[in-house]
Design a protein around this motif. Structure first.
Motif, short mmCIF file in Angstrom:
data_model
loop_
_atom_site.label_atom_id
_atom_site.label_comp_id
_atom_site.label_asym_id
_atom_site.label_seq_id
_atom_site.Cartn_x
_atom_site.Cartn_y
_atom_site.Cartn_z
N ALA A 1 0.94 -1.30 -0.02
CA ALA A 1 0.18 -0.02 -0.01
C ALA A 1 0.97 1.26 0.00
O ALA A 1 0.27 2.39 -0.33
N SER A 2 2.10 1.09 0.45
CA SER A 2 3.16 2.15 0.52
C SER A 2 4.49 1.84 0.39
O SER A 2 4.64 0.49 1.08
N MET A 3 5.28 2.66 0.46
CA MET A 3 6.74 2.39 0.77
C MET A 3 6.96 1.89 2.27
O MET A 3 7.85 0.97 2.28
N GLU A 4 6.28 2.64 3.05
CA GLU A 4 6.49 2.26 4.45
C GLU A 4 6.16 0.74 4.75
O GLU A 4 6.89 -0.10 5.51
N GLU A 5 5.07 0.55 3.99
CA GLU A 5 4.58 -0.90 4.40
C GLU A 5 5.53 -1.84 3.48
O GLU A 5 5.67 -2.95 4.28
N GLY A 6 6.01 -1.58 2.71
CA GLY A 6 6.87 -2.30 1.83
C GLY A 6 8.30 -2.68 2.56
O GLY A 6 8.65 -3.72 2.72
N ARG A 7 8.77 -1.54 3.17
CA ARG A 7 9.90 -1.78 4.13
C ARG A 7 9.59 -2.58 5.05
O ARG A 7 10.44 -3.48 5.56
N SER A 8 8.48 -2.45 5.71
CA SER A 8 8.10 -3.18 7.17
C SER A 8 8.03 -4.44 6.85
O SER A 8 8.56 -5.65 7.61
N VAL A 9 7.22 -5.12 5.63
CA VAL A 9 7.12 -6.24 5.50
C VAL A 9 8.36 -7.01 5.06
O VAL A 9 8.71 -8.12 5.39
N LEU A 10 9.20 -6.39 4.09
CA LEU A 10 10.56 -6.91 3.78
C LEU A 10 11.44 -7.09 4.91
O LEU A 10 12.25 -8.17 4.98
N GLN A 11 11.47 -6.20 5.97
CA GLN A 11 12.24 -6.40 7.12
C GLN A 11 12.06 -7.76 8.00
O GLN A 11 12.65 -8.36 8.42
N ALA A 12 10.44 -7.53 7.81
CA ALA A 12 9.90 -8.91 8.65
C ALA A 12 10.17 -10.17 7.97
O ALA A 12 10.51 -11.09 8.50
N LEU A 13 10.07 -10.05 6.68
CA LEU A 13 10.40 -11.26 5.99
C LEU A 13 11.94 -11.77 6.13
O LEU A 13 12.26 -12.89 6.24
N MET A 14 12.88 -10.61 6.10
CA MET A 14 14.38 -11.16 6.36
C MET A 14 14.46 -11.43 7.60
O MET A 14 15.35 -12.39 8.12
N GLU A 15 13.95 -10.92 8.71
CA GLU A 15 13.94 -11.27 9.94
C GLU A 15 13.48 -12.71 10.12
O GLU A 15 14.27 -13.45 10.91
#
Length: 248
Positions: free
Chosen positions: A72-86
């Motif tokens: 939905a936004s760049m912020e959501e993208g960053r949050s999800v990608l960070q969680a995926l990598m974690e």
């Protein structure tokens, strides 16, 4: 080593990862075929156990069925990608340290056959694992010595057994039906062996990866980092100064 000095091993999933990824992956805004959280954990277990390092840029698209994730936004993208990598890092650490276990949010049903299929938590993890292994099949075929084919095959049967009724019945027909064992009994055996099969599969992948990595490093050409000066004796052993010999 004292307790304060011990390196932490993350055996369970930190809550924030679950809280970010579960609703995001389950949202109707995601592409058809997007993995849910349990499928994702099985998938990443297969990725982390690979006999060759697989880059995130290669496996991330498969989570969303190779379609746009629909952030939905760049912020959501960053949050999800960070969680995926974690999440990947947690599972990769478990595999590397030999501390693999089923996720806490998997409910094991009784009788064992009730764990088969996409409507069950174990079935979802198993489906994700089977997707990951199938995607990496060529790597496994390339790297696995013939002597370890049986060990790999046994682990694969156990870990993918619960992914679908069709696959469970196919394994049953091929492996044990001639012996007279029932499908229900076979499912119990698969469930009893599940975490041992996880440990075996992870150990096999890491062992192959380590062996080939060490072999590749040993075959690297030697580079003399101490370059001879112009007036130093030439390293070729001629007795001449470097500037009068190999530097020419």
């Amino acid at each position: 080593m004292t307790e304060a000095q011990e390196s932490p091993i993350v055996r369970h999933m930190p809550a924030p990862i679950n809280q970010i990824l579960t609703p995001f992956l389950a949202s109707p805004q995601r592409p058809t075929g997007t993995l849910n959280f349990l499928e994702l954990q099985g998938f990443l277990f297969a990725i982390a156990s690979s006999p060759e390092l697989v880059k995130p840029s290669e496996w991330l698209p498969l989570i969303f069925n190779e379609q746009d994730a629909g952030y939905a936004s760049m912020e959501e993208g960053r949050s999800v990608l960070q969680a995926l990598m974690e999440l990947y890092n947690v599972i990769n650490t478990q595999v590397f340290m030999g501390e693999v276990t089923l996720p806490d949010d998997i409910t094991v049903n009784s009788p064992a056959l009730e764990n088969v299929g996409e409507t069950t938590t174990l079935g979802q993890w198993s489906k994700g694992f089977f997707l990951g292994h199938s995607w990496l099949m060529q790597l496994w075929d390339h790297y696995t010595p013939a002597a370890l084919d049986e060990e790999l095959g046994s682990s694969l049967v156990v870990l993918s057994f619960f992914s679908s009724r069709e696959l469970a019945e196919a394994y049953y027909e091929e492996v044990v039906k001639p012996s007279g064992t029932t499908l229900e009994k076979f499912a119990e055996q698969m469930l009893d062996l599940f975490e041992d099969a996880m440990a075996s599969y992870a150990h096999l992948g890491r062992t192959i990866y380590t062996a080939y990595t060490e072999q590749a490093q040993s075959q690297q050409p030697y580079v003399n980092e101490q370059q001879a000066g112009r007036n130093d004796p030439c390293p070729c052993g001629s007795g001449k100064k470097y500037k009068k010999c190999c530097l020419q």
